[in-house]
Design a protein around this motif. Structure first.
Motif, PDB file in Angstrom:
ATOM      1  N   HIS A 124       0.812  -1.220   0.000  1.00 27.80           N
ATOM      2  CA  HIS A 124       0.000   0.000   0.000  1.00 27.80           C
ATOM      3  C   HIS A 124       0.848   1.274   0.000  1.00 27.80           C
ATOM      4  N   LEU A 128       0.242   3.869  -7.308  1.00 27.48           N
ATOM      5  CA  LEU A 128      -0.990   3.214  -7.735  1.00 27.48           C
ATOM      6  C   LEU A 128      -0.762   2.318  -8.946  1.00 27.48           C
ATOM      7  N   ARG A 131       0.724  -0.987  -8.012  1.00 32.35           N
ATOM      8  CA  ARG A 131      -0.240  -1.870  -7.338  1.00 32.35           C
ATOM      9  C   ARG A 131      -1.204  -2.490  -8.344  1.00 32.35           C
ATOM     10  N   TYR A 160     -11.429  -2.107  -9.217  1.00 28.21           N
ATOM     11  CA  TYR A 160     -10.931  -1.592  -7.937  1.00 28.21           C
ATOM     12  C   TYR A 160     -10.603  -0.104  -7.931  1.00 28.21           C
ATOM     13  N   ASP A 162      -8.856   3.114  -7.582  1.00 33.23           N
ATOM     14  CA  ASP A 162      -7.555   3.433  -6.988  1.00 33.23           C
ATOM     15  C   ASP A 162      -7.314   2.696  -5.668  1.00 33.23           C
ATOM     16  N   GLN A 163      -8.056   1.601  -5.416  1.00 36.43           N
ATOM     17  CA  GLN A 163      -7.892   0.834  -4.171  1.00 36.43           C
ATOM     18  C   GLN A 163      -7.722  -0.665  -4.444  1.00 36.43           C
ATOM     19  N   PRO A 165      -6.618  -4.295  -3.870  1.00 37.18           N
ATOM     20  CA  PRO A 165      -6.082  -5.011  -2.698  1.00 37.18           C
ATOM     21  C   PRO A 165      -4.800  -5.744  -3.065  1.00 37.18           C
TER      22      PRO A 165
END
Length: 211
Positions: A124, A128, A131, A160, A162-163, A165
């Motif tokens: 995290h 971005l 990820r 997802y 900008d989040q 997992p």
């Protein structure tokens, strides 16, 4: 010029067993800081060598992401070639080569996975795009073409935003060293080689190797 004629005489520095730190991680940190201060390109780049269960070796460049008294850490896909090698043969070797300083550091030892919490924390902290790419790519697996890869990335972004997992197949490793060698190039190939070997009581023995 032939390949046999390519050579360089190393004259920048020397390395004595009387001047190195008692602890190899301290000595590594000292050299790493000097490489950073010297503006060595990507001083955190290291060759990671693994071997499959049949003994066949392979190596690649990865980036170190942490070092302390416990060992040397990096992150990758657990299902990649290196991840599969480590799963069946949890021994590996690292190599740092800081050309501008005429130095190498060789590190050998066993490899263990980082905890889920450690992997989450680093995942995290990544940009971005990195990820999203980790979520989209099944590292080392064949794919039809670039278009198919970009379609997988687009699907991750759509699901997802900008989040994303941390994928179950992605996380960190730590190499717990039992041998570290510090190599300083010297003139006429009479190089300095200082090696630390871990003892059974977790202390370190220091010796000089012939070049």
């Amino acid at each position: 010029m032939s390949l046999a004629d390519l050579r360089k005489d190393y004259k920048q520095a020397s390395l004595s067993e009387n001047e190195v730190a008692d602890d190899p991680v301290t000595q590594f940190t000292r050299w790493f800081e000097q490489a950073t201060q010297a503006n060595v390109p990507e001083p955190n780049a290291m060759s990671l060598a693994t071997a499959a269960s049949d003994g066949r070796p392979s190596s690649r460049i990865v980036l170190i992401k942490g070092v302390d008294e416990r060992g040397f850490c990096w992150f990758t896909d657990y299902d990649s070639k290196k991840g599969n090698d480590i799963a069946t043969n949890p021994q590996a070797a690292l190599l740092f080569h800081w050309v501008e300083l005429e130095r190498q550091v060789r590190i050998e030892g066993r490899v263990e996975k980082l905890s889920g919490q450690e992997s989450d924390a680093y995942f995290h902290s990544r940009p971005l795009g990195s990820r999203q790419s980790a979520s989209a790519s099944a590292q080392s697996q064949p794919i039809e073409n670039r278009t198919a890869l970009e379609a997988k990335l687009a699907d991750v972004v759509a699901r997802y935003a900008d989040q994303p997992p941390r994928p179950d197949h992605w996380g960190g490793y730590r190499l717990v060293p039992d041998r570290l060698e510090f190599w300083q190039g010297r003139s006429s190939r009479l190089h300095d080689r200082i090696v630390y070997t871990r003892n059974a009581d977790n202390t370190w023995s220091l010796s000089r190797l012939q070049p």
